[in-house]
Write a protein that holds these residues in place. Structure first.
Motif, PDB file in Angstrom:
ATOM      1  N   GLU A   1      -5.935   5.520  -1.310  1.00 39.63           N
ATOM      2  CA  GLU A   1      -6.717   4.680  -2.229  1.00 39.63           C
ATOM      3  C   GLU A   1      -6.429   5.184  -3.642  1.00 39.63           C
ATOM      4  OE1 GLU A   1      -8.472   2.214  -1.046  1.00 39.63           O
ATOM      5  OE2 GLU A   1      -8.386   2.778   1.088  1.00 39.63           O
ATOM      6  N   ASN A   2      -6.391   4.283  -4.588  1.00 39.27           N
ATOM      7  CA  ASN A   2      -6.220   4.663  -5.998  1.00 39.27           C
ATOM      8  C   ASN A   2      -5.012   5.537  -6.262  1.00 39.27           C
ATOM      9  OD1 ASN A   2      -8.696   3.375  -6.523  1.00 39.27           O
ATOM     10  ND2 ASN A   2      -9.776   5.236  -5.876  1.00 39.27           N
ATOM     11  N   ASP A   3      -3.889   5.146  -5.724  1.00 37.84           N
ATOM     12  CA  ASP A   3      -2.668   5.899  -6.028  1.00 37.84           C
ATOM     13  C   ASP A   3      -2.355   5.745  -7.509  1.00 37.84           C
ATOM     14  OD1 ASP A   3      -0.030   7.197  -5.119  1.00 37.84           O
ATOM     15  OD2 ASP A   3       0.626   5.429  -6.237  1.00 37.84           O
TER      16      ASP A   3
ATOM     17  N   VAL B   1       0.854  -1.196   0.000  1.00 37.56           N
ATOM     18  CA  VAL B   1       0.000   0.000   0.000  1.00 37.56           C
ATOM     19  C   VAL B   1       0.888   1.243   0.000  1.00 37.56           C
ATOM     20  CG1 VAL B   1      -1.752  -1.217   1.372  1.00 37.56           C
ATOM     21  CG2 VAL B   1      -0.125   0.325   2.508  1.00 37.56           C
TER      22      VAL B   1
END
Ligand code: SF4
Lengths: 163, 556, 107
Positions: free
Chosen positions: A12-14, A3
């Motif tokens: 989230e959604n890198d 992560v």
């Protein structure tokens, strides 16, 4: 699972993918980045410890993110690369620690100017998600983070506590 | 001496808690040994042959009685009643439990002590001349600068994962008692022709597998630039020091491979950016730290001169001890007393809890509450009135601490070696003990004069064998211990690296070999005025080799 | 199944909590006495102690796990390497006057 963590929590959604992956915006190696800077799309750079960060100076305002690599926890070159990027070159964008990122190193990385972290070790992710960092808020030396001066001597700093 | 302020107390408390959390994670199995090892090392915790070992820093070798009593208390409560003073002004405990470590560190914090960075690839305990602040020959006290470096280097975010360990030593006299040329950075405090204080800066000294003496990179660095210049050196080293081979990772190899001129240019270029930045030391801060090291108010005690002469006449043992173990102080009515931790046949550097308590008491009674730890593994009471020497000597005798051998052949440096150390190839302590017993007779030692024997149990050279007048290195050959001898090393202002004599000697031959060397010296010297090292430098290694390997030469 | 005879081996480590040197005993427990160590005399037995060592390491009970060679003597197993003999018998010097006064010394 790996992560990305920042002081705001797990990301989230890198959008940034390591070289070789086929989705997302790319993190380019130094040589490719210097090449790529001629066209106009946003890009990120992933540097290896032996890379000279000063080579990025001419294109730094085009770079959206710089990832610095820790090939092993014991290889601390990226700490100096980070200091040079922040203090010498005045880089203000995102700076990410990738590779072997140990929980106990994260506070030192934050001090040298890193602001996002790629982590895979489950207990570390848990600690980071709970924002339980094993750091010390009193420092005996200036670094790249924002701190209060002193108290006492010119070399001392104290952390800005957020929240 | 320096006293912690609120900030220091809070910092060390936070560091103890940080380590407590790390130990808890390890004991609960949350982190593996591989992940824990660098964390425990950064706090001086090793795993040795028999147990864990804890290395506690004595910054620049300065202690007060309260601290010494705490060290005794820790030895008694958490260990087996003794501790070992090392060549880096640290004390090591050989038997503490991992689960007790946080508590031990908490106890140390109560007396302003810690184990921060006594191991690991970071900036280690900063060492200094053990006679600092008392020696007649110093230009100023070097310890305030060592203290500034200690603070600045503590949990340094950029320099905690260097290619290899990094050692800094500071001295302030022409006579170098801190061995600065064998350190990664050696600083000699001096005055320029305007009378301003600054440093001659040496880099790239080190022992280990490839012993190299430091090179001078700057003749005079103004004191205000201390931290910025050291930062520049550290940054260049952190970025460019080798990381592919741990035996080539010290800064000495970078200096050697890059060349001192080129590396100096890089350091100066880096420094140009840092010089006028936030690391510049304000005069007020330097003065404030210096104020902590104000010398104690020493009243005149001129009566001591006459008394001392009388005592010496009536007690030759006392006279010997004064001659060997007491050095001139800045104040003519005082002396600096070396308490030898090298009793004949004893374990170099070991002290029992009772001895530590006794030294604490004697420091209160006779030395303005100050104690020093030397890199030669002895203790020092730095401010003793000549008039107090006799009662001090009597008290030391009772504790087995009055051995009159400072600087003599039995004042041997020895690392723990294979009796404790997980990295060792051979034992060091029994070799030291046998040599000490062989030469223990006071008259014989006196006849031999100044001679430094230094023993390491492996190539890591914690026993400084490369810079011993006689160096002994333990190696393992076909499963047995073997000892290599080197001659002509020295760690003072005329530093040199010893040369290996030839094939090594077994445990039952090594003491005889040392005796052969000593006898050769006694035969060859011009007079008793010519010390061993002076004689060696005059005649070279050949006469010693010829004597050592005589039987082989005949056989060939 | 019979496997090849090898030099006798024992498994040694240091306990995680206090670091004290231990050997794997015949009952599967770690003991502080080499005399009580399980003697692995053939390949299968060596493989078994190795896997027991790995398990103990994974369970965070011990660290620095090693299989060492010993000679079987009347006085019990004697390691070939001096290092291992010192680990089992303690420092070869009279190291802690106050502590060792109460403990009998193995020569
Ligand atoms: S020189 Fe070797 S044997 Fe001696 S203490 Fe250092 S690492 Fe251990």
């Amino acid at each position: 699972m790996t992560v990305i963590w920042t002081q705001d929590g797990i990301v989230e959604n890198d959008p940034w993918a390591q070289p070789g992956s086929d989705s997302g915006s790319k993190l380019l190696p130094l040589a490719e980045a210097l090449e790529h800077a001629r066209d106009n799309a946003a890009f990120g750079v992933v540097l290896q410890p032996a890379d000279d960060v000063r080579a990025l100076a001419p294109i730094l305002d085009r770079v959206a993110i710089i990832a610095l690599t820790f090939p092993a926890f014991s290889d601390g070159r990226a700490f100096s690369q980070a200091m040079l990027l922040r203090e010498r070159l005045g880089y203000q964008g995102e700076m990410r620690a990738v590779g072997t990122v140990l929980l106990d190193q994260v506070p030192l990385m934050l001090r040298t100017g890193f602001d996002s972290f790629e982590v895979a070790h489950a207990p570390t992710i848990k600690r980071l998600a709970e924002k339980r960092l094993p750091g010390i808020d009193l420092h005996y030396q200036p670094a790249a983070d924002e701190t209060h001066a002193g108290p006492g001597y010119s070399w001392r700093r104290t952390a800005m506590l957020n929240g | 001496m320096y006293r912690y302020d609120e900030f220091d107390h809070a910092f060390v408390a936070a560091r103890v808690n940080q380590f407590r959390d790390q130990v808890e994670r390890r004991l609960s199995g949350e982190i593996s040994e591989d992940a824990f090892k660098p964390l425990r090392l950064m706090n001086g915790v090793y795993l040795q042959l028999h147990a864990y070992m804890l290395r506690v820093a004595v910054p620049y070798g300065t202690l007060n009685s309260r601290q010494m009593r705490k060290l005794a208390h820790i030895a008694r409560t958490y260990d087996r009643g003794y501790g070992h003073f090392t060549t880096r002004q640290n004390i090591q405990y050989n038997w503490p439990k991992l689960s007790d470590m946080p508590e031990i560190l908490e106890e140390l914090a109560e007396v302003e002590m810690h184990a921060i960075q006594t191991s690991g690839n970071c900036i280690r305990n900063v060492t200094a001349d053990h006679f600092a602040g008392a020696a007649a020959d110093e230009v100023a006290d070097p310890r305030p600068y060592a203290e500034i470096l200690r603070q600045w280097s503590s949990v340094h975010p950029e320099f905690s994962f260097l290619p290899r360990k990094f050692k800094i030593a500071v001295t302030a006299a022409e006579r170098d008692r801190a061995a600065i040329q064998t350190h990664d950075i050696g600083l000699q405090l001096k005055k320029n022709d305007k009378g301003e204080l600054g440093f001659a800066v040496w880099i790239g000294g080190g022992q280990g597998r490839t012993p190299i003496l430091a090179k001078k990179v700057r003749d005079f660095l103004p004191e205000a630039d201390l931290l910025s210049y050291v930062t520049a050196i550290m940054r260049v080293y952190n970025l460019h020091g080798r990381r592919d081979n741990k035996y080539k990772a010290r800064i000495k190899i970078l200096v050697h491979e890059t060349g001192v001129e080129k590396l100096t240019t890089e350091i100066e270029a880096e420094w140009a950016h840092l010089k006028d930045g936030e690391l510049k030391l304000p005069e007020a801060d330097i003065a404030a730290i210096n104020a902590y090291f104000e010398p104690p108010k020493l009243g005149d005690r001129a009566e001591g001169w006459g008394e001392l002469a009388a005592w010496k006449r009536s007690d030759p043992g006392f006279a010997d001890w004064v001659g060997r173990n007491v050095a001139p102080h800045q104040h003519p009515d005082y002396g600096m007393v070396t308490i030898s931790l090298k009793p004949i046949g004893g374990i170099p550097g070991d002290a029992t809890a009772e001895q530590m308590d006794a030294v604490a008491r004697l420091a209160e009674d006779y030395s303005h509450d100050e104690i020093r730890v030397t890199h030669e593994q002895n203790l020092v009471l730095p401010h003793v009135a000549l008039a107090d020497l006799e009662p001090l000597y009597r008290a030391l005798l009772v504790e087995g601490l009055a051995t009159a051998n400072a600087g003599l052949i039995t004042d041997i440096i020895a690392c723990p070696g294979l009796d404790y150390c997980a990295l060792a190839n051979a034992r060091s302590i029994p070799v030291a003990q046998e040599i000490s017993n062989r030469f223990g007779d006071p008259a014989r030692q006196a006849e031999i004069g100044d001679l430094k024997i230094k023993i390491s149990g492996c190539i890591n050279a914690c026993g400084h064998h490369h810079v011993g007048h006689i160096g002994i290195l333990g190696v393992e050959k076909k499963g047995a211990e073997l000892y290599q001898i080197s001659l002509g090393g020295s760690a003072d202002e005329n530093a040199s690296i010893g040369q290996i004599t030839g094939r090594g000697f077994g445990p039952d031959q090594i003491t005889d070999a040392i005796e052969t060397i000593v006898d050769t010296y006694l035969t060859e010297r011009i007079s008793s005025e010519e010390t061993f090292i002076a004689c060696y430098r005059r005649i070279g290694a050949e006469p010693f080799k010829a004597a050592l390997y005589a039987s082989e030469a005949e056989a060939a | 199944m019979k496997t090849a005879a090898t030099k006798t081996k024992v498994l040694t480590a240091n306990r995680l909590t206090d670091g004290i040197a231990v050997w794997l005993g015949a009952n599967g427990e770690w003991t502080t006495s080499l005399k009580e160590a399980f003697l692995a005399r053939h390949d299968d037995a060596v493989a078994a102690i190795e896997s027991a060592g790995q398990q103990a390491l994974d369970d965070n009970r011990v660290v620095d796990v090693n299989v060492i060679e010993v000679e079987e003597t009347e006085a019990g197993p004697r390691p070939f390497r001096l290092r291992e003999r010192i680990r089992s018998d303690g420092p070869t010097i009279d190291y802690a006057p106050a502590f060792t006064a109460g403990v009998s010394h193995a020569a």
